[in-house]
Design a protein around this motif. Sequence first.
Motif, PDB file in Angstrom:
ATOM      1  N   ARG A 139     -31.339  -0.241 -25.584  1.00  0.00           N
ATOM      2  CA  ARG A 139     -31.632  -1.659 -25.366  1.00  0.00           C
ATOM      3  C   ARG A 139     -30.710  -2.548 -26.189  1.00  0.00           C
ATOM      4  N   ASN A 140     -30.507  -2.200 -27.452  1.00  0.00           N
ATOM      5  CA  ASN A 140     -29.622  -2.993 -28.299  1.00  0.00           C
ATOM      6  C   ASN A 140     -28.190  -2.959 -27.784  1.00  0.00           C
ATOM      7  N   GLY A 141     -27.774  -1.791 -27.314  1.00  0.00           N
ATOM      8  CA  GLY A 141     -26.432  -1.682 -26.757  1.00  0.00           C
ATOM      9  C   GLY A 141     -26.269  -2.519 -25.509  1.00  0.00           C
ATOM     10  N   PHE A 142     -27.307  -2.554 -24.673  1.00  0.00           N
ATOM     11  CA  PHE A 142     -27.255  -3.353 -23.448  1.00  0.00           C
ATOM     12  C   PHE A 142     -27.196  -4.842 -23.771  1.00  0.00           C
ATOM     13  N   GLU A 143     -27.961  -5.272 -24.755  1.00  0.00           N
ATOM     14  CA  GLU A 143     -27.920  -6.670 -25.167  1.00  0.00           C
ATOM     15  C   GLU A 143     -26.538  -7.044 -25.692  1.00  0.00           C
ATOM     16  N   ALA A 144     -25.891  -6.120 -26.383  1.00  0.00           N
ATOM     17  CA  ALA A 144     -24.539  -6.372 -26.869  1.00  0.00           C
ATOM     18  C   ALA A 144     -23.553  -6.520 -25.713  1.00  0.00           C
ATOM     19  N   LEU A 145     -23.746  -5.729 -24.651  1.00  0.00           N
ATOM     20  CA  LEU A 145     -22.891  -5.851 -23.472  1.00  0.00           C
ATOM     21  C   LEU A 145     -23.088  -7.197 -22.798  1.00  0.00           C
ATOM     22  N   LEU A 146     -24.343  -7.648 -22.707  1.00  0.00           N
ATOM     23  CA  LEU A 146     -24.618  -8.955 -22.106  1.00  0.00           C
ATOM     24  C   LEU A 146     -24.003 -10.077 -22.943  1.00  0.00           C
ATOM     25  N   ALA A 147     -24.053  -9.924 -24.257  1.00  0.00           N
ATOM     26  CA  ALA A 147     -23.455 -10.934 -25.132  1.00  0.00           C
ATOM     27  C   ALA A 147     -21.940 -10.984 -24.926  1.00  0.00           C
ATOM     28  N   ARG A 148     -21.319  -9.827 -24.785  1.00  0.00           N
ATOM     29  CA  ARG A 148     -19.878  -9.787 -24.524  1.00  0.00           C
ATOM     30  C   ARG A 148     -19.564 -10.430 -23.181  1.00  0.00           C
ATOM     31  N   LEU A 149     -20.399 -10.142 -22.173  1.00  0.00           N
ATOM     32  CA  LEU A 149     -20.197 -10.714 -20.842  1.00  0.00           C
ATOM     33  C   LEU A 149     -20.308 -12.237 -20.878  1.00  0.00           C
ATOM     34  N   ALA A 150     -21.310 -12.750 -21.587  1.00  0.00           N
ATOM     35  CA  ALA A 150     -21.498 -14.197 -21.688  1.00  0.00           C
ATOM     36  C   ALA A 150     -20.323 -14.856 -22.408  1.00  0.00           C
ATOM     37  N   LYS A 151     -19.761 -14.155 -23.394  1.00  0.00           N
ATOM     38  CA  LYS A 151     -18.632 -14.696 -24.146  1.00  0.00           C
ATOM     39  C   LYS A 151     -17.377 -14.736 -23.291  1.00  0.00           C
ATOM     40  N   GLU A 152     -17.150 -13.666 -22.511  1.00  0.00           N
ATOM     41  CA  GLU A 152     -15.949 -13.591 -21.694  1.00  0.00           C
ATOM     42  C   GLU A 152     -16.044 -14.467 -20.452  1.00  0.00           C
ATOM     43  N   GLY A 172     -29.225 -17.475  -9.485  1.00  0.00           N
ATOM     44  CA  GLY A 172     -28.280 -18.173  -8.627  1.00  0.00           C
ATOM     45  C   GLY A 172     -26.844 -17.735  -8.725  1.00  0.00           C
ATOM     46  N   GLY A 173     -26.559 -16.735  -9.535  1.00  0.00           N
ATOM     47  CA  GLY A 173     -25.192 -16.250  -9.662  1.00  0.00           C
ATOM     48  C   GLY A 173     -24.878 -15.153  -8.666  1.00  0.00           C
ATOM     49  N   SER A 174     -23.689 -14.633  -8.768  1.00  0.00           N
ATOM     50  CA  SER A 174     -23.289 -13.556  -7.852  1.00  0.00           C
ATOM     51  C   SER A 174     -23.963 -12.240  -8.213  1.00  0.00           C
ATOM     52  N   GLY A 175     -24.273 -12.071  -9.485  1.00  0.00           N
ATOM     53  CA  GLY A 175     -24.885 -10.824  -9.930  1.00  0.00           C
ATOM     54  C   GLY A 175     -23.916  -9.668 -10.034  1.00  0.00           C
ATOM     55  N   GLU A 176     -22.636  -9.922  -9.750  1.00  0.00           N
ATOM     56  CA  GLU A 176     -21.627  -8.866  -9.815  1.00  0.00           C
ATOM     57  C   GLU A 176     -21.070  -8.762 -11.238  1.00  0.00           C
ATOM     58  N   TYR A 177     -21.098  -7.554 -11.756  1.00  0.00           N
ATOM     59  CA  TYR A 177     -20.605  -7.317 -13.104  1.00  0.00           C
ATOM     60  C   TYR A 177     -19.107  -7.025 -13.063  1.00  0.00           C
ATOM     61  N   PRO A 178     -18.390  -7.360 -14.126  1.00  0.00           N
ATOM     62  CA  PRO A 178     -16.965  -6.983 -14.176  1.00  0.00           C
ATOM     63  C   PRO A 178     -16.816  -5.471 -14.239  1.00  0.00           C
ATOM     64  N   ARG A 195     -23.890 -15.572 -14.048  1.00  0.00           N
ATOM     65  CA  ARG A 195     -25.337 -15.596 -13.919  1.00  0.00           C
ATOM     66  C   ARG A 195     -25.783 -14.425 -13.049  1.00  0.00           C
ATOM     67  N   PRO A 196     -26.967 -13.851 -13.340  1.00  0.00           N
ATOM     68  CA  PRO A 196     -27.506 -12.813 -12.439  1.00  0.00           C
ATOM     69  C   PRO A 196     -27.933 -13.449 -11.123  1.00  0.00           C
ATOM     70  N   ALA A 197     -28.127 -12.593 -10.111  1.00  0.00           N
ATOM     71  CA  ALA A 197     -28.486 -13.100  -8.786  1.00  0.00           C
ATOM     72  C   ALA A 197     -29.798 -13.879  -8.807  1.00  0.00           C
ATOM     73  N   LEU A 198     -30.741 -13.464  -9.653  1.00  0.00           N
ATOM     74  CA  LEU A 198     -32.034 -14.149  -9.724  1.00  0.00           C
ATOM     75  C   LEU A 198     -31.905 -15.584 -10.219  1.00  0.00           C
TER      76      LEU A 198
END
Length: 202
Positions: free
Chosen positions: A17-30, A40-46, A35-38
């Motif tokens: 869980r902590n590792g996943f949160e770190a990935l989300l933080a990196r995604l938000a920074k980059e 209104g975003g595309s929900g597609e991950y890099p 945004r996730p599909a829920l």
Amino acid sequence: MELKEVQTEFWNTSAIRNGFEALLARLAKEDPAWRPALLGGSGEYPNWFRTEFIRLFRPPISRILKKANRQIRETKGHFKISAAKGVLVLVNDGFTSLEPHYVRALASNLLGTSYTSIDCFLYLTVNRYVEIADSDIAGLLWMPTYSDRASDSLVSFIDDLGPKWFNFLEQRVGPFSAPLTKISQDDGFAPRMRAIVLPNTT
């Protein structure tokens, strides 16, 4: 042959869980606009996200392989045998957060560089079913992966064991509605498999 059963849902561990949160933080920074599909975003991950997500599960899978490798090596030493090949049978009975082909790919990657007492990694399910895209029939897994050291006789033995295993299951639980051996052993289905998660009734 060493049998290991996975009943732990690794996704529920704090490390994952902590590792996943770190990935989300990196995604938000980059990509601050992601945004996730829920929401209104595309929900597609890099592209990097999936690779890094799978890598989160490397430590628990590695621990299983390391223990099995040691036990196979010690068994060979105890009985003073050197020619026998080692087989790890990994039964998944609770780990559903990573799709089956990713689990096998991760294990295969680890076995390619370490754990040389394991010549065959056999990944299967007994009480857990998988769904297959474009099919309304649930399946059970029988997914062997072999090292370069595996002999032709080992491959033949495991391939012959698969249908016998499913025949045994049919005798215990009744006939299947489809030839699960074909579904489960066909590599063409692997990328289209997803674990079926049953609802919590407690």
